[in-house]
Design a protein around this motif. Structure first.
Motif, PDB file in Angstrom:
ATOM      1  N   THR A  15       0.835  -1.200   0.000  1.00 16.78           N
ATOM      2  CA  THR A  15       0.000   0.000   0.000  1.00 16.78           C
ATOM      3  C   THR A  15       0.873   1.253   0.000  1.00 16.78           C
ATOM      4  O   THR A  15       0.596   2.230  -0.710  1.00 16.78           O
ATOM      5  CB  THR A  15      -0.892  -0.004   1.260  1.00 16.78           C
ATOM      6  OG1 THR A  15      -1.597  -1.232   1.297  1.00 16.78           O
ATOM      7  CG2 THR A  15      -1.867   1.148   1.242  1.00 16.78           C
ATOM      8  N   ALA A  16       1.925   1.232   0.817  1.00 16.02           N
ATOM      9  CA  ALA A  16       2.816   2.390   0.899  1.00 16.02           C
ATOM     10  C   ALA A  16       3.554   2.604  -0.420  1.00 16.02           C
ATOM     11  O   ALA A  16       3.711   3.744  -0.885  1.00 16.02           O
ATOM     12  CB  ALA A  16       3.808   2.215   2.048  1.00 16.02           C
ATOM     13  N   PHE A  19       1.186   4.235  -2.844  1.00 15.66           N
ATOM     14  CA  PHE A  19       0.965   5.647  -2.535  1.00 15.66           C
ATOM     15  C   PHE A  19       2.165   6.496  -2.922  1.00 15.66           C
ATOM     16  O   PHE A  19       2.028   7.496  -3.656  1.00 15.66           O
ATOM     17  CB  PHE A  19       0.662   5.862  -1.046  1.00 15.66           C
ATOM     18  CG  PHE A  19       0.652   7.335  -0.705  1.00 15.66           C
ATOM     19  CD1 PHE A  19      -0.453   8.119  -1.004  1.00 15.66           C
ATOM     20  CD2 PHE A  19       1.768   7.962  -0.163  1.00 15.66           C
ATOM     21  CE1 PHE A  19      -0.457   9.483  -0.758  1.00 15.66           C
ATOM     22  CE2 PHE A  19       1.783   9.327   0.088  1.00 15.66           C
ATOM     23  CZ  PHE A  19       0.670  10.093  -0.214  1.00 15.66           C
ATOM     24  N   TRP A  20       3.342   6.145  -2.424  1.00 15.71           N
ATOM     25  CA  TRP A  20       4.507   7.022  -2.608  1.00 15.71           C
ATOM     26  C   TRP A  20       4.916   7.127  -4.071  1.00 15.71           C
ATOM     27  O   TRP A  20       5.334   8.196  -4.530  1.00 15.71           O
ATOM     28  CB  TRP A  20       5.687   6.543  -1.747  1.00 15.71           C
ATOM     29  CG  TRP A  20       5.514   6.873  -0.300  1.00 15.71           C
ATOM     30  CD1 TRP A  20       4.971   6.076   0.674  1.00 15.71           C
ATOM     31  CD2 TRP A  20       5.861   8.112   0.348  1.00 15.71           C
ATOM     32  NE1 TRP A  20       4.957   6.741   1.876  1.00 15.71           N
ATOM     33  CE2 TRP A  20       5.501   7.984   1.716  1.00 15.71           C
ATOM     34  CE3 TRP A  20       6.439   9.298  -0.084  1.00 15.71           C
ATOM     35  CZ2 TRP A  20       5.712   9.009   2.642  1.00 15.71           C
ATOM     36  CZ3 TRP A  20       6.650  10.319   0.840  1.00 15.71           C
ATOM     37  CH2 TRP A  20       6.283  10.168   2.181  1.00 15.71           C
ATOM     38  N   ALA A  22       2.922   6.909  -6.679  1.00 11.99           N
ATOM     39  CA  ALA A  22       1.947   7.792  -7.340  1.00 11.99           C
ATOM     40  C   ALA A  22       2.099   9.229  -6.857  1.00 11.99           C
ATOM     41  O   ALA A  22       2.030  10.172  -7.645  1.00 11.99           O
ATOM     42  CB  ALA A  22       0.528   7.276  -7.084  1.00 11.99           C
ATOM     43  N   ALA A  23       2.308   9.401  -5.550  1.00  9.19           N
ATOM     44  CA  ALA A  23       2.397  10.754  -4.996  1.00  9.19           C
ATOM     45  C   ALA A  23       3.598  11.490  -5.576  1.00  9.19           C
ATOM     46  O   ALA A  23       3.530  12.697  -5.840  1.00  9.19           O
ATOM     47  CB  ALA A  23       2.499  10.686  -3.476  1.00  9.19           C
ATOM     48  N   LEU A  24       4.714  10.785  -5.770  1.00  9.78           N
ATOM     49  CA  LEU A  24       5.940  11.429  -6.254  1.00  9.78           C
ATOM     50  C   LEU A  24       6.087  11.317  -7.766  1.00  9.78           C
ATOM     51  O   LEU A  24       7.001  11.933  -8.340  1.00  9.78           O
ATOM     52  CB  LEU A  24       7.169  10.816  -5.562  1.00  9.78           C
ATOM     53  CG  LEU A  24       7.207  11.005  -4.037  1.00  9.78           C
ATOM     54  CD1 LEU A  24       8.349  10.206  -3.426  1.00  9.78           C
ATOM     55  CD2 LEU A  24       7.353  12.486  -3.679  1.00  9.78           C
ATOM     56  N   GLY A  25       5.228  10.531  -8.398  1.00  7.93           N
ATOM     57  CA  GLY A  25       5.305  10.402  -9.846  1.00  7.93           C
ATOM     58  C   GLY A  25       6.543   9.661 -10.315  1.00  7.93           C
ATOM     59  O   GLY A  25       7.136  10.025 -11.329  1.00  7.93           O
ATOM     60  N   VAL A  26       6.922   8.621  -9.585  1.00 12.10           N
ATOM     61  CA  VAL A  26       8.103   7.835  -9.977  1.00 12.10           C
ATOM     62  C   VAL A  26       7.726   6.352 -10.034  1.00 12.10           C
ATOM     63  O   VAL A  26       6.758   5.916  -9.411  1.00 12.10           O
ATOM     64  CB  VAL A  26       9.292   8.036  -9.000  1.00 12.10           C
ATOM     65  CG1 VAL A  26       9.702   9.501  -8.974  1.00 12.10           C
ATOM     66  CG2 VAL A  26       8.975   7.547  -7.598  1.00 12.10           C
TER      67      VAL A  26
END
Lengths: 121, 121
Positions: A15-16, A19-20, A22-26
């Protein structure tokens, strides 16, 4: 200071990572021989950023990369840090103020390490 | 992701500033209008690094810098984050996996922000 680790309970690691990344776009990257780590390449230029699955509460920590583990650990202890544990080549220290850091061997590209590293007398 | 905050209990802030500035080999810098923050310039190129005195346990957190607080907060909530609180222009979110982040307005040099920022549709 070479690395930001996002330590996450193992059950929530997937899950993390979702999220990360997608959130950072990497695009997340898992190394076959280090399955607990998922790196987030280029999240921050010049700072390795990775999610680590741990059997502990969520937290962040940072790594100090060095070409001399003993000397760097002793230098930081001289500044008030306390060594808590060792795992493979990594030394976990609690530093003044209460934060955890790890002292780790060189993981970066060796030329980049030489270009970025501070040299201590 | 623009900023690494080393949050430290207020009573230990001076000790933490002394440690981190010596450990990283940088000169700490306090802004007169933001006395709870001590920045550690050039600790990591491209990542603002600062110590923040807090009335809480020691922890790290990271900031997401944005030119549109509402849109970025909503984007992260859409990815599973939960907004916990607001303080001035900063929004504190708990993200999947359990970590805290803050969404903050642009603090960087505006040209650097434009050069580094990811643009979301």
């Amino acid at each position: 200071m070479s690395t930001l680790l996002i330590d996450v309970p193992s059950a929530e690691a997937a899950t993390a990572v979702a999220f990360w990344s997608a959130a950072l776009g990497v695009r997340p990257l898992t190394e076959p021989d280090e399955e607990q780590f998922t790196s987030l390449p280029d999240a921050v230029p010049g700072l390795t950023t990775a999610i680590q699955a741990v059997d502990d509460a969520p937290r962040y920590h940072v790594d100090f990369e060095t070409d001399d583990l003993d000397a760097e650990t002793q230098r930081l202890i001289g500044l008030g840090a306390v060594e808590l544990s060792r795992w493979l080549d990594c030394r976990t220290l609690q530093v003044p103020g209460g934060h955890l850091i790890c002292v780790i061997p060189v993981h970066s590209d060796p030329n980049e390490f030489i270009a970025q590293a501070r040299v201590w007398p």
